[in-house]
Design a protein around this motif. Structure first.
Motif, PDB file in Angstrom:
ATOM      1  N   LEU A  75       6.663  -0.203  -9.442  1.00 30.19           N
ATOM      2  CA  LEU A  75       6.877  -1.484  -8.786  1.00 30.19           C
ATOM      3  C   LEU A  75       5.822  -2.540  -9.102  1.00 30.19           C
ATOM      4  CD1 LEU A  75       7.934  -0.332  -5.192  1.00 30.19           C
ATOM      5  CD2 LEU A  75       9.410  -1.321  -6.951  1.00 30.19           C
ATOM      6  N   CYS A  76       4.558  -2.139  -9.199  1.00 38.01           N
ATOM      7  CA  CYS A  76       3.459  -3.107  -9.124  1.00 38.01           C
ATOM      8  C   CYS A  76       3.172  -3.800 -10.449  1.00 38.01           C
ATOM      9  CB  CYS A  76       2.191  -2.419  -8.619  1.00 38.01           C
ATOM     10  SG  CYS A  76       2.340  -1.811  -6.936  1.00 38.01           S
ATOM     11  N   ASP A  77       2.945  -5.118 -10.363  1.00 37.35           N
ATOM     12  CA  ASP A  77       2.468  -5.871 -11.533  1.00 37.35           C
ATOM     13  C   ASP A  77       1.003  -5.552 -11.790  1.00 37.35           C
ATOM     14  OD1 ASP A  77       4.931  -7.363 -11.857  1.00 37.35           O
ATOM     15  OD2 ASP A  77       4.358  -8.466 -10.057  1.00 37.35           O
ATOM     16  N   ARG A  78       0.198  -5.507 -10.709  1.00 41.17           N
ATOM     17  CA  ARG A  78      -1.206  -5.107 -10.811  1.00 41.17           C
ATOM     18  C   ARG A  78      -1.551  -4.221  -9.623  1.00 41.17           C
ATOM     19  NH1 ARG A  78      -5.386  -9.142 -10.619  1.00 41.17           N
ATOM     20  NH2 ARG A  78      -3.984 -10.314  -9.256  1.00 41.17           N
ATOM     21  N   ILE A  79      -2.627  -3.469  -9.779  1.00 46.76           N
ATOM     22  CA  ILE A  79      -3.045  -2.522  -8.740  1.00 46.76           C
ATOM     23  C   ILE A  79      -4.550  -2.619  -8.567  1.00 46.76           C
ATOM     24  CG2 ILE A  79      -3.309  -0.056  -8.217  1.00 46.76           C
ATOM     25  CD1 ILE A  79      -0.679   0.395  -9.773  1.00 46.76           C
ATOM     26  N   PRO A 117      -1.820  11.761 -19.603  1.00 41.28           N
ATOM     27  CA  PRO A 117      -2.302  11.293 -18.293  1.00 41.28           C
ATOM     28  C   PRO A 117      -1.347  10.271 -17.673  1.00 41.28           C
ATOM     29  CG  PRO A 117      -4.062  11.238 -19.930  1.00 41.28           C
ATOM     30  CD  PRO A 117      -2.786  11.481 -20.678  1.00 41.28           C
ATOM     31  N   SER A 118      -1.223  10.312 -16.354  1.00 45.18           N
ATOM     32  CA  SER A 118      -0.380   9.402 -15.591  1.00 45.18           C
ATOM     33  C   SER A 118      -1.247   8.479 -14.744  1.00 45.18           C
ATOM     34  CB  SER A 118       0.551  10.203 -14.676  1.00 45.18           C
ATOM     35  OG  SER A 118      -0.223  10.897 -13.698  1.00 45.18           O
ATOM     36  N   LEU A 119      -0.593   7.566 -14.012  1.00 48.33           N
ATOM     37  CA  LEU A 119      -1.330   6.699 -13.086  1.00 48.33           C
ATOM     38  C   LEU A 119      -2.024   7.536 -12.022  1.00 48.33           C
ATOM     39  CD1 LEU A 119      -2.068   3.866 -12.057  1.00 48.33           C
ATOM     40  CD2 LEU A 119       0.070   3.902 -10.732  1.00 48.33           C
ATOM     41  N   GLU A 120      -1.393   8.616 -11.580  1.00 50.78           N
ATOM     42  CA  GLU A 120      -2.020   9.476 -10.586  1.00 50.78           C
ATOM     43  C   GLU A 120      -3.318  10.075 -11.106  1.00 50.78           C
ATOM     44  OE1 GLU A 120      -0.926  13.640  -8.340  1.00 50.78           O
ATOM     45  OE2 GLU A 120       0.571  12.043  -8.365  1.00 50.78           O
ATOM     46  N   ASP A 121      -3.326  10.474 -12.391  1.00 48.20           N
ATOM     47  CA  ASP A 121      -4.553  11.021 -12.981  1.00 48.20           C
ATOM     48  C   ASP A 121      -5.643   9.958 -13.033  1.00 48.20           C
ATOM     49  OD1 ASP A 121      -3.348  13.572 -13.554  1.00 48.20           O
ATOM     50  OD2 ASP A 121      -2.304  12.603 -15.215  1.00 48.20           O
ATOM     51  N   ALA A 122      -5.254   8.724 -13.385  1.00 49.30           N
ATOM     52  CA  ALA A 122      -6.230   7.632 -13.410  1.00 49.30           C
ATOM     53  C   ALA A 122      -6.780   7.378 -12.008  1.00 49.30           C
ATOM     54  CB  ALA A 122      -5.585   6.368 -13.972  1.00 49.30           C
ATOM     55  N   THR A 164       0.860  -1.178   0.000  1.00 49.23           N
ATOM     56  CA  THR A 164       0.000   0.000   0.000  1.00 49.23           C
ATOM     57  C   THR A 164       0.897   1.229   0.000  1.00 49.23           C
ATOM     58  OG1 THR A 164      -0.171   0.393   2.396  1.00 49.23           O
ATOM     59  CG2 THR A 164      -1.657  -1.238   1.440  1.00 49.23           C
ATOM     60  N   THR A 165       0.500   2.244  -0.742  1.00 51.41           N
ATOM     61  CA  THR A 165       1.286   3.466  -0.837  1.00 51.41           C
ATOM     62  C   THR A 165       0.400   4.603  -1.297  1.00 51.41           C
ATOM     63  OG1 THR A 165       3.220   4.506  -1.878  1.00 51.41           O
ATOM     64  CG2 THR A 165       2.001   2.921  -3.202  1.00 51.41           C
ATOM     65  N   HIS A 166       0.783   5.829  -0.932  1.00 49.63           N
ATOM     66  CA  HIS A 166       0.131   7.018  -1.462  1.00 49.63           C
ATOM     67  C   HIS A 166       0.950   7.630  -2.603  1.00 49.63           C
ATOM     68  CE1 HIS A 166      -3.363   7.574   1.038  1.00 49.63           C
ATOM     69  NE2 HIS A 166      -2.660   7.383   2.129  1.00 49.63           N
ATOM     70  N   TYR A 167       2.111   7.027  -2.908  1.00 50.05           N
ATOM     71  CA  TYR A 167       2.984   7.571  -3.940  1.00 50.05           C
ATOM     72  C   TYR A 167       2.722   6.841  -5.255  1.00 50.05           C
ATOM     73  CZ  TYR A 167       5.262   9.568   0.135  1.00 50.05           C
ATOM     74  OH  TYR A 167       5.509  10.242   1.297  1.00 50.05           O
ATOM     75  N   MET A 168       2.090   7.549  -6.177  1.00 51.86           N
ATOM     76  CA  MET A 168       1.663   6.918  -7.421  1.00 51.86           C
ATOM     77  C   MET A 168       2.837   6.481  -8.290  1.00 51.86           C
ATOM     78  SD  MET A 168      -1.585   6.803  -7.173  1.00 51.86           S
ATOM     79  CE  MET A 168      -1.480   6.763  -5.376  1.00 51.86           C
ATOM     80  N   ALA A 169       3.918   7.275  -8.311  1.00 54.47           N
ATOM     81  CA  ALA A 169       5.086   6.896  -9.108  1.00 54.47           C
ATOM     82  C   ALA A 169       5.690   5.592  -8.589  1.00 54.47           C
ATOM     83  CB  ALA A 169       6.125   8.019  -9.078  1.00 54.47           C
ATOM     84  N   GLU A 170       5.658   5.404  -7.284  1.00 57.15           N
ATOM     85  CA  GLU A 170       6.152   4.175  -6.674  1.00 57.15           C
ATOM     86  C   GLU A 170       5.313   2.979  -7.108  1.00 57.15           C
ATOM     87  OE1 GLU A 170       7.799   3.938  -2.413  1.00 57.15           O
ATOM     88  OE2 GLU A 170       5.685   3.394  -2.181  1.00 57.15           O
ATOM     89  N   ALA A 171       4.001   3.133  -7.061  1.00 54.90           N
ATOM     90  CA  ALA A 171       3.109   2.050  -7.480  1.00 54.90           C
ATOM     91  C   ALA A 171       3.289   1.738  -8.966  1.00 54.90           C
ATOM     92  CB  ALA A 171       1.661   2.433  -7.195  1.00 54.90           C
ATOM     93  N   ASP A 172       3.428   2.776  -9.778  1.00 55.01           N
ATOM     94  CA  ASP A 172       3.590   2.595 -11.222  1.00 55.01           C
ATOM     95  C   ASP A 172       4.873   1.839 -11.532  1.00 55.01           C
ATOM     96  OD1 ASP A 172       3.134   2.753 -13.916  1.00 55.01           O
ATOM     97  OD2 ASP A 172       3.311   4.932 -14.063  1.00 55.01           O
TER      98      ASP A 172
END
Length: 355
Positions: free
Chosen positions: A222-226, A319-324, A212-220
């Motif tokens: 690292l994560c295989d799925r979200i 658009p970025s993951l944060e925008d989504a 779990t994270t609030h940092y969208m760049a980190e999730a983008d």
């Protein structure tokens, strides 16, 4: 390096099926009464062995409650959860042998002990066999880049070093599944980068990670799925690219502003063609992000609506993951506008998205 899934008799490392969690709260003093608050409302998802899975959502969305049900700290009110096929309610001891839990912040370590003594202590608590403790601790210190600093007291560690030690502690008993609850919160950018490298390296060992994270760049990165949770329900699930595809038909305008408040945002959001407008507070500045339908030229109209506000840099971007993420959470808010705030969320609170 692609993950090498660990042998398991179960198809999934983590399974959540229609999870609900309701809290009973007592309010009032002279005339106390009990009210029920539903924090999680029917969440279901599966995580494959060796997968790095992200769980995102605003404060009060139900993320922490979901994690605590999965790692046996809370019992579900209804629904089921399994770790490698073992039910978290019925097979608690077996589940706990298979999981590690790392949370952000300074809690969970003994500051007046060295990192080495901390790991020795927790190795005993986790039941790591004495004959393998020394090699296991040495391996983990090297993995989290603390070898050479292991004899220093934790009270002298930076926050980034403490977080890496937290990860080493969570891996002592070689768990199949590691829960990382906002591990990089409050960590400086350099330390956060080192933490991301440490987490990414877990793929090579086949460890399943729920982050779990609030940092969208980190999730983008690292994560295989979200999975995105809002209002206690699962709103979207997919790869970072699949989530970003939800806003591919939008244009995004980032505007550096100074002194803008929520009251000034209302007329801006009312402009024809504006799909969303969010304000993020930064170090001495603010960033206004305006999403609009692709091809809608709102540049001048947005600047006109900001008349009287000091404006800095203006950037148009994809658009970025944060925008989504913002779009998904705002859609959830629109659908449940009459339901009141989610558990743990103050009335009128807005989603805070970190850069």
């Amino acid at each position: 390096m692609p993950a090498q899934p660990r042998p398991s008799g179960a198809e999934y490392a983590i399974e959540a099926e229609d999870l609900h969690r309701t809290y009973s709260l007592r309010t009032g003093w002279l005339r106390p009464r009990r009210t029920e608050v539903t924090a999680v409302r029917g969440i279901s998802f599966q995580v494959r062995p060796g997968e790095l899975f992200g769980l995102l959502g605003p404060n009060g969305a139900g993320k922490s409650t979901t994690i605590k049900m999965l790692n046996t700290l809370l019992l579900p009110t209804s629904g089921t959860a399994r770790i490698h096929g073992h039910d978290v309610a019925r097979d608690t001891s077996e589940v706990r042998r298979r999981i590690g839990y790392v949370f952000g912040g300074d809690r969970g370590l003994y500051e007046r002990l060295s990192a080495l003594d901390n790991l020795r202590y927790f190795a005993e608590l986790y039941g790591v066999e004495p004959r393998v403790q020394r090699a296991r601790i040495a391996e983990l210190l090297e993995r989290v880049s603390l070898n050479g600093r292991e004899n220093e007291r934790v009270e002298g560690y930076s926050r980034g070093m403490r977080q890496r030690l937290h990860i080493a502690r969570g891996l002592l008993h070689d768990p199949d599944v590691l829960f990382l609850d906002e591990p990089s919160i409050g960590v400086d950018p350099v330390a956060a980068r080192d933490l991301r490298e440490t987490v990414a390296d877990l793929r090579a060992t086949g460890t399943t990670v729920l982050l779990t994270t609030h940092y969208m760049a980190e999730a983008d990165e690292l994560c295989d799925r979200i999975a995105v949770i809002a209002k206690g329900t699962l709103q979207a699930i997919g790869t970072p690219e699949e989530l970003k595809s939800r806003v591919r038909t939008r244009d995004v305008l980032d505007i550096e502003v100074f002194g803008l408040d929520e009251a000034r945002l209302a007329p801006l959001r009312a402009l024809p063609g504006v799909l969303s407008a969010t304000l993020e507070e930064g170090a001495g500045r603010q960033t206004l992000t305006v999403q609009s339908a692709r091809g809608t030229d709102l540049h001048q109209r947005v600047l006109n609506a900001l008349s009287g506000v000091r404006v800095g840099r203006v950037v148009s971007r994809e658009p970025s993951l944060e925008d989504a993420y913002v779009a998904i959470v705002e859609e959830a808010g629109d659908r449940s506008a009459g339901d009141g705030p989610a558990a743990g969320e103050a009335p009128g609170a807005r989603t805070a998205v970190a850069a």
